[in-house]
Write a protein that holds these residues in place. Structure first.
Motif, mmCIF file in Angstrom:
data_model
loop_
_atom_site.group_PDB
_atom_site.id
_atom_site.type_symbol
_atom_site.label_atom_id
_atom_site.label_comp_id
_atom_site.label_asym_id
_atom_site.label_seq_id
_atom_site.Cartn_x
_atom_site.Cartn_y
_atom_site.Cartn_z
ATOM 1 N N GLY A 44 21.406 4.301 14.584
ATOM 2 C CA GLY A 44 21.368 5.335 13.982
ATOM 3 C C GLY A 44 22.806 5.996 13.420
ATOM 4 O O GLY A 44 22.934 6.349 12.191
ATOM 5 N N SER A 45 23.920 5.455 14.307
ATOM 6 C CA SER A 45 25.256 5.590 13.722
ATOM 7 C C SER A 45 25.891 4.634 12.749
ATOM 8 O O SER A 45 27.056 4.878 12.377
ATOM 9 C CB SER A 45 25.860 6.025 14.881
ATOM 10 O OG SER A 45 26.293 4.866 15.664
ATOM 11 N N ARG A 65 19.093 3.199 20.388
ATOM 12 C CA ARG A 65 18.884 3.880 19.209
ATOM 13 C C ARG A 65 19.808 4.668 18.492
ATOM 14 O O ARG A 65 19.910 4.747 17.485
ATOM 15 C CB ARG A 65 17.423 4.940 19.885
ATOM 16 C CG ARG A 65 16.770 5.269 18.621
ATOM 17 C CD ARG A 65 15.619 6.358 18.992
ATOM 18 N NE ARG A 65 14.386 5.247 19.673
ATOM 19 C CZ ARG A 65 13.511 5.984 20.196
ATOM 20 N NH1 ARG A 65 13.310 7.049 20.339
ATOM 21 N NH2 ARG A 65 12.737 5.058 20.783
ATOM 22 N N TRP A 66 20.666 5.443 19.543
ATOM 23 C CA TRP A 66 21.509 6.229 18.952
ATOM 24 C C TRP A 66 22.853 5.319 18.059
ATOM 25 O O TRP A 66 23.192 5.450 17.056
ATOM 26 C CB TRP A 66 22.370 7.001 20.110
ATOM 27 C CG TRP A 66 23.532 7.788 19.745
ATOM 28 C CD1 TRP A 66 23.493 9.008 19.018
ATOM 29 C CD2 TRP A 66 24.686 7.317 19.917
ATOM 30 N NE1 TRP A 66 24.825 9.326 18.975
ATOM 31 C CE2 TRP A 66 25.739 8.480 19.317
ATOM 32 C CE3 TRP A 66 25.410 6.141 20.653
ATOM 33 C CZ2 TRP A 66 27.082 8.366 19.491
ATOM 34 C CZ3 TRP A 66 26.823 6.249 20.498
ATOM 35 C CH2 TRP A 66 27.640 7.104 19.928
#
Length: 88
Positions: free
Chosen positions: A71-72, A67-68
């Protein structure tokens, strides 16, 4: 024109208590420790509980890591500010 110094914390960032910061890592650590302890008790059901307890931190790391990572990512047409510095 009055602007705040760059080192000042943003007013939008909520102040979290120590318990709010550390409760999730503490719970994950307790589940992992319980999984290790279950592995010492015996075979059969205890082995299943051991696998379950030790897989929780791994699954959480995979879920939140993915998820991180998603998002990046930057949109294809947008350049990073550091990209110009890295090229020179």
């Amino acid at each position: 024109m009055s602007s705040s110094p760059p080192s000042a914390p943003s007013a939008r960032i909520a102040q979290l208590s120590t318990w709010q910061v550390f409760r999730a890592p503490l719970l994950i650590g307790l589940v992992a420790a319980a999984g290790l302890t279950f592995g010492l008790f015996g075979d059969g059901v205890w082995d299943g509980l051991c696998w379950l307890g030790l897989s929780v931190p791994i699954l959480l790391a995979l879920i939140y890591g993915a998820r991180w990572n998603i998002g990046s990512k930057v949109a294809p047409g947008v350049a990073h500010a550091d990209a110009g510095e890295a090229a020179s």
